[in-house]
Design a protein around this motif. Structure first.
Motif, PDB file in Angstrom:
ATOM      1  N   CYS A   1       0.996  -1.112   0.165  1.00 17.41           N
ATOM      2  CA  CYS A   1      -0.021   0.120   0.030  1.00 17.41           C
ATOM      3  C   CYS A   1       0.963   1.218  -0.027  1.00 17.41           C
ATOM      4  N   VAL A   2       0.679   2.240  -0.928  1.00 20.68           N
ATOM      5  CA  VAL A   2       1.429   3.575  -0.960  1.00 20.68           C
ATOM      6  C   VAL A   2       0.873   4.370   0.060  1.00 20.68           C
ATOM      7  N   ASP A   3       1.716   4.854   0.585  1.00 20.91           N
ATOM      8  CA  ASP A   3       1.489   5.949   1.751  1.00 20.91           C
ATOM      9  C   ASP A   3       0.775   7.038   1.070  1.00 20.91           C
ATOM     10  N   PRO A   4      -0.312   7.443   1.782  1.00 19.03           N
ATOM     11  CA  PRO A   4      -1.059   8.498   1.179  1.00 19.03           C
ATOM     12  C   PRO A   4      -0.360   9.873   0.679  1.00 19.03           C
TER      13      PRO A   4
ATOM     14  N   ARG B   1       9.111  -1.302   4.100  1.00 19.13           N
ATOM     15  CA  ARG B   1       7.581  -1.508   4.304  1.00 19.13           C
ATOM     16  C   ARG B   1       7.286  -3.029   4.603  1.00 19.13           C
ATOM     17  N   GLU B   2       6.060  -3.306   5.091  1.00 17.57           N
ATOM     18  CA  GLU B   2       5.507  -4.500   5.345  1.00 17.57           C
ATOM     19  C   GLU B   2       4.812  -4.719   3.762  1.00 17.57           C
ATOM     20  N   ALA B   3       5.309  -5.558   3.042  1.00 16.21           N
ATOM     21  CA  ALA B   3       4.598  -6.131   1.756  1.00 16.21           C
ATOM     22  C   ALA B   3       3.989  -7.625   1.693  1.00 16.21           C
ATOM     23  N   VAL B   4       3.176  -7.785   0.911  1.00 18.54           N
ATOM     24  CA  VAL B   4       2.655  -9.131   0.663  1.00 18.54           C
ATOM     25  C   VAL B   4       3.036  -9.724  -0.313  1.00 18.54           C
ATOM     26  N   ILE B   5       3.769 -10.747  -0.216  1.00 19.01           N
ATOM     27  CA  ILE B   5       4.402 -11.877  -1.400  1.00 19.01           C
ATOM     28  C   ILE B   5       3.536 -12.913  -1.540  1.00 19.01           C
ATOM     29  N   ALA B   6       3.058 -13.090  -2.716  1.00 20.97           N
ATOM     30  CA  ALA B   6       2.326 -14.018  -3.424  1.00 20.97           C
ATOM     31  C   ALA B   6       2.656 -15.032  -4.334  1.00 20.97           C
ATOM     32  N   LEU B   7       2.390 -16.211  -4.440  1.00 22.07           N
ATOM     33  CA  LEU B   7       2.638 -17.232  -5.623  1.00 22.07           C
ATOM     34  C   LEU B   7       1.440 -17.260  -6.507  1.00 22.07           C
ATOM     35  N   ALA B   8       2.009 -17.144  -7.927  1.00 18.10           N
ATOM     36  CA  ALA B   8       0.776 -17.451  -8.962  1.00 18.10           C
ATOM     37  C   ALA B   8       1.181 -18.882  -9.650  1.00 18.10           C
ATOM     38  N   ASP B   9       0.236 -19.087 -10.407  1.00 14.69           N
ATOM     39  CA  ASP B   9       0.303 -20.511 -11.323  1.00 14.69           C
ATOM     40  C   ASP B   9      -0.292 -19.808 -12.531  1.00 14.69           C
ATOM     41  N   GLY B  10       0.701 -19.478 -13.504  1.00 18.53           N
ATOM     42  CA  GLY B  10      -0.022 -18.786 -14.839  1.00 18.53           C
ATOM     43  C   GLY B  10      -0.552 -17.474 -14.541  1.00 18.53           C
ATOM     44  N   ASP B  11      -1.871 -17.122 -14.704  1.00 19.20           N
ATOM     45  CA  ASP B  11      -2.148 -15.813 -14.473  1.00 19.20           C
ATOM     46  C   ASP B  11      -3.301 -15.819 -13.144  1.00 19.20           C
ATOM     47  N   LYS B  12      -3.075 -16.793 -12.654  1.00 18.91           N
ATOM     48  CA  LYS B  12      -4.061 -17.078 -11.372  1.00 18.91           C
ATOM     49  C   LYS B  12      -3.102 -17.097 -10.044  1.00 18.91           C
ATOM     50  N   LEU B  13      -3.514 -16.430  -9.027  1.00 22.66           N
ATOM     51  CA  LEU B  13      -3.035 -16.297  -7.908  1.00 22.66           C
ATOM     52  C   LEU B  13      -3.254 -17.755  -6.916  1.00 22.66           C
ATOM     53  N   LEU B  14      -2.232 -18.139  -6.324  1.00 20.78           N
ATOM     54  CA  LEU B  14      -2.664 -19.295  -5.279  1.00 20.78           C
ATOM     55  C   LEU B  14      -2.875 -18.805  -4.070  1.00 20.78           C
ATOM     56  N   ASP B  15      -3.192 -19.648  -3.226  1.00 18.30           N
ATOM     57  CA  ASP B  15      -3.441 -19.364  -1.623  1.00 18.30           C
ATOM     58  C   ASP B  15      -2.231 -19.209  -1.080  1.00 18.30           C
TER      59      ASP B  15
END
Length: 159
Positions: free
Chosen positions: A58-61, A89-103
């Protein structure tokens, strides 16, 4: 911030105002709005054409206008700008398979090692989570898949 099955550049149905800064067949870096907040996203790594890792912050306002009006003369300049926006900053790191995010996702604080170090930390957590799977056969299959992938990658490096 993210929901399984959605594209990494639109990780929730209510994400809007996508602004793509860099793309190669799909958006790789840019911003979108979610619940009134400006979110910066970027693909951190792609292991194959199918597996990839993404980061969101999230970008600081008080920095939103700077981010919304960003203009770059090169990819290196854009990458440096993105790294600065994620730094400390705290960030979310997520994995994807193709063009779909995983859990598979985690929160990581981006320190001096940058997004790559945060991704490695997140991947280590995923690997360690295999040991918590109750069924031994599933643990073994997951570990064999990890060994197979690591062996294939390391063989490429030593060839």
């Amino acid at each position: 911030m993210i929901k399984r099955g959605h594209p990494p550049w639109r990780p929730r149905p209510e994400a809007s105002d996508l602004d793509v800064w860099h793309e190669y067949e799909v958006p790789l870096t840019g911003t979108f709005r979610l619940s009134g907040h400006l979110v910066l996203f970027t693909q951190v790594a792609a292991a194959t054409e199918e597996r990839s890792a993404w980061a969101y912050v999230c970008v600081d306002p008080d920095c939103a206008e700077l981010v919304e009006n960003a203009d770059f003369s090169s990819l290196d300049e854009m990458d440096a700008f993105v790294q600065r926006r994620f730094a400390n900053r705290e960030a979310v790191i997520a994995l994807a398979d193709g063009d779909k995010l995983l859990d598979t996702w985690t929160r990581e604080t981006i320190d001096s090692g940058g997004l790559q170090q945060a991704l490695e930390s997140a991947l280590n957590k995923v690997i360690q989570s295999v040991n918590r799977v109750g069924e031994q056969e599933r643990r073994i299959r997951a570990k064999l898949a990890g060994v197979e992938a690591a062996t294939a990658e390391l063989d490429l490096l030593t060839a």
